[in-house]
Scaffold this motif. Structure first.
Motif, PDB file in Angstrom:
ATOM      1  N   UNK A 303      35.552   5.203  31.986  1.00 27.21           N
ATOM      2  CA  UNK A 303      36.257   5.028  30.712  1.00 27.21           C
ATOM      3  C   UNK A 303      37.751   5.185  30.963  1.00 27.21           C
ATOM      4  N   UNK A 304      38.541   4.287  30.428  1.00 26.49           N
ATOM      5  CA  UNK A 304      39.994   4.370  30.637  1.00 26.49           C
ATOM      6  C   UNK A 304      40.687   3.388  29.692  1.00 26.49           C
ATOM      7  N   UNK A 305      41.997   3.361  29.750  1.00 26.37           N
ATOM      8  CA  UNK A 305      42.787   2.431  28.936  1.00 26.37           C
ATOM      9  C   UNK A 305      43.815   1.733  29.833  1.00 26.37           C
ATOM     10  N   UNK A 350      36.489   9.586  33.734  1.00 29.23           N
ATOM     11  CA  UNK A 350      37.632   9.273  32.867  1.00 29.23           C
ATOM     12  C   UNK A 350      38.872   9.134  33.734  1.00 29.23           C
ATOM     13  N   UNK A 351      39.478   7.950  33.713  1.00 27.04           N
ATOM     14  CA  UNK A 351      40.678   7.734  34.530  1.00 27.04           C
ATOM     15  C   UNK A 351      41.893   7.719  33.614  1.00 27.04           C
ATOM     16  N   UNK A 376      37.277  13.629  36.126  1.00 27.66           N
ATOM     17  CA  UNK A 376      38.519  12.999  35.683  1.00 27.66           C
ATOM     18  C   UNK A 376      39.373  12.653  36.902  1.00 27.66           C
ATOM     19  N   UNK A 377      39.991  11.501  36.818  1.00 26.63           N
ATOM     20  CA  UNK A 377      40.875  11.021  37.881  1.00 26.63           C
ATOM     21  C   UNK A 377      42.258  10.944  37.255  1.00 26.63           C
ATOM     22  N   UNK A 378      43.136  11.817  37.650  1.00 24.42           N
ATOM     23  CA  UNK A 378      44.416  11.917  36.936  1.00 24.42           C
ATOM     24  C   UNK A 378      45.561  12.289  37.870  1.00 24.42           C
TER      25      UNK A 378
END
Ligand code: F6R
Length: 614
Positions: A303-305, A350-351, A376-378
């Motif tokens: 999931x990401x934008x 979640x990126x 999470x990838x942040x």
């Protein structure tokens, strides 16, 4: 979205606030304002548009005879109410004694506004923020304590808010409040700072206190107290601030974007050095136990934008190829408004570069509620999204200032490749020689990236030749469909040229109607890949409709020289890793096109880097 700052101390308050806002400009630039407490008198200065306009307003003032001890400031990305001076923050109470700046959205502002109007409060803006000012003011008039008034008011507010608040009658403090919007307190020597993000306090504060949701800080010159929304004291451990002014400088480049594009080889080199000794050694995942995280996982949801969503599209191909686990990819803003079929056998990734994107955070929270494990990838391990994570994959790309994401995308790709390899190693889901071949190629990527960055003439020439076109079409297939989407996104967001990314095979199902001699078609190609011949056929179809054809391809591509009007080539690379390398000319093409058109590259109109509203 929106940046807020606060300062209490002995230095020139207006200068500290302005420089803090300058480093938060990536969060919005519709208007800016500051409020200063001058020996008990609160003065508000605001201007529409960029921060320079506020600087001009302040330059016209004489602060030399004033005794300013504290102030708050704001840079706005308009949500409720247009970009006008009236809607610019700080907003003040009707008696002018209370001032407040806000980042976030107060969802129940309409009801509160009506209630407060009935009670006689006057509103001068269309913002949701002004409601909070009058509400706190109302509570203050009863409770006669700013802290108590704030605590009472926040229990009546729904939505997301980070506030900095000052009151004329309590000139020794600024109150900072956080709920679902980022806020930090910077600790200095007999001075303290408040900010939405770290760049505002780099080079100024020595330590940092991260506020959590539902907390407020009472910030005085010589001490900071943190409490929860029930008024209970919270013990916080200040952390060292591990950034230097150099981390947010342009290092001689004209724009942050160009600097960040050029940083990519070194970022990848560092990531690889930390995670992989050589092609023969297993991949390390920086404290993340890939075996444990992926144990029992039957499905991955990513999931990401925006740009991070494009990294997710690439990751889907890589994970499916190397781990055999089925992957779905969804825009966070879509994920949250449907029936979510997630369970404990799902790993939700979640990126988010910023870790503050509201849609992505909401989606991750939802997946967690349904029982999914969260990775999470942040780029910001101090960010909000990390709170919901069972595992965190840090990007370590350094602070990204330019609104258009570049280096964080490349770091996302490489980090996700490494994770997929690590999982494949643990699960034995790919042949060892495939994995060692990939690792070897990854190690060679930084040098190949440098080759691309060192030979930009063709890209600059294309940018100048085609910058007058009104629209562009980007096409690709397979793993590079994400490259087409990302290239088109980069072009439109910084040059304002309409650009659409399409699966090349879809062209004939509709978009081909757009083609003529005024429509450049940019094709992202990988010679030798399973989709190459089909891509060439699609390019032929475009050529037959008189479209100008630009190929972004590899040096191995010589078979169709006559077909293309332009060819931008990168060193040969395998299909699976090609998105990393092929994306760099696309970033540069967007950059030089925006430059040729005289656009504000680092701060494109209507955008903000950290999208903290849904
Ligand atoms: C485009 C861009 C945006 C972001 C998007 C998500 O250049 O920067 O599309 O990628 O707003 O942001 P993060 O990754 O911070 O969640």
């Amino acid at each position: 979205m929106c940046g807020i700052v606060g300062y209490i101390g002995n230095n020139a308050v207006e200068e500290v606030l302005l420089s803090g806002l300058k480093s938060l400009e990536y969060r919005g630039y519709d208007s800016a304002g500051i409020a200063l407490n001058d020996n008990g008198q609160i003065d508000v200065y605001r201007a529409k548009g960029k921060l320079d306009n506020l600087s001009r307003v302040l330059n016209a003032q004489d602060f030399s005879h004033k005794h300013i001890s504290q102030g708050i400031g704001h840079i706005r990305w308009a949500t409720h109410g247009g970009a006008t001076v009236e809607n610019a923050h700080p907003h003040k109470s009707n008696d002018g004694k209370l001032v407040l700046v806000h980042n976030g959205i107060i969802e129940n502002y309409k009801e509160l506004r009506e209630e407060l109007k009935r009670e006689g409060f006057h509103f001068f803006s269309q913002t949701d923020t002004e409601t909070a000012v009058h509400l706190i003011d109302r509570e203050y008039k009863v409770l006669r304590s700013l802290e108590a008034a704030v605590i009472s008011a926040v229990s009546k507010l729904r939505g997301a808010f980070a506030f900095c608040i000052m009151h004329h009658d309590e000139p020794d403090k600024i109150i900072a409040v956080r709920k679902n919007a980022p806020l930090i307190v910077g600790l200095g020597n007999n001075e303290n700072f408040i900010a939405s993000d770290i760049p505002a306090i780099i080079g100024k504060a020595q330590k940092i206190v991260y506020l959590d949701d539902n907390e407020l800080a009472i910030v005085r010159k010589d001490n900071v107290t943190v409490k929860d929304f029930n008024g209970r004291l919270i013990n916080k451990n200040p952390e060292a601030l591990n950034f230097a002014a150099e981390d947010i400088s342009k290092r001689g480049y004209k724009h942050y974007m160009l600097k960040e594009i050029n940083e990519q080889p070194d970022i990848i080199r560092n990531v690889l050095a930390r995670r992989m000794k050589d092609a023969g050694s297993p991949v390390a995942t920086d404290g993340l136990d890939a075996g444990q995280l992926f144990a029992g996982v039957e499905k991955i949801e990513i999931i990401a934008c925006g740009t991070s969503l494009h990294a997710a599209m690439v990751a889907r191909h890589v994970f499916e190829e190397l781990t055999g686990i089925a992957v779905t990819v969804e825009a966070a803003s879509e994920y949250i408004y449907k029936r979510v079929l997630t369970d404990e056998k799902t790993l939700c990734i979640g990126i988010s570069q910023s870790g503050e994107t509201a849609d992505t955070i909401t989606a991750v929270k939802l997946a967690k509620e349904k029982g999914a494990k969260i990775l999470t990838v942040t780029n910001r391990i101090d960010s909000s999204i990390v709170r919901y994570a069972d595992g965190v994959l840090p990007l370590e790309a350094g602070i990204e200032v330019s609104v258009a994401a570049t280096k964080s995308y490349t770091a996302q790709l490489v980090s996700l490749y490494l994770l997929a390899i690590a999982v494949a190693e643990v699960r034995h889901s790919a042949a060892p020689e495939v994995l060692s071949g990939l690792k070897q190629e990854l190690l060679e990527l930084p040098a190949k990236m440098e080759q691309v960055l060192g030979a930009t003439e063709t890209i600059k020439r294309c940018a100048e030749k085609y910058c007058g076109n009104k629209s562009f079409i980007y096409i690709a297939r397979g793993i590079n469909l994400a490259s087409a989407y990302e290239g088109a996104l980069k072009l439109k967001e910084i040059s304002y040229i309409n650009a659409g990314g399409y699966a090349a095979g879809e062209l004939k199902h509709g978009p081909i109607a757009l083609l003529d001699e005024n429509m450049p078609v940019l094709a992202v190609l990988v010679p030798g890949s399973r989709t190459y011949d089909k891509m060439i056929s699609n390019c032929e179809e475009a050529k037959a409709r008189h479209a100008r054809l630009i190929a972004v391809t590899t040096e191995a591509d010589n078979a169709h020289e006559g077909l293309f009007d332009e060819q931008i080539k990168v060193p040969a690379v395998s299909e699976i890793l090609s998105p990393v390398l092929l994306n760099i000319p696309l970033q540069l093409l967007a950059y030089y096109t925006a430059e040729a058109l005289g656009r504000e590259v680092d701060q494109p109109r209507n955008l903000a880097k950290s999208v903290t509203v849904e």
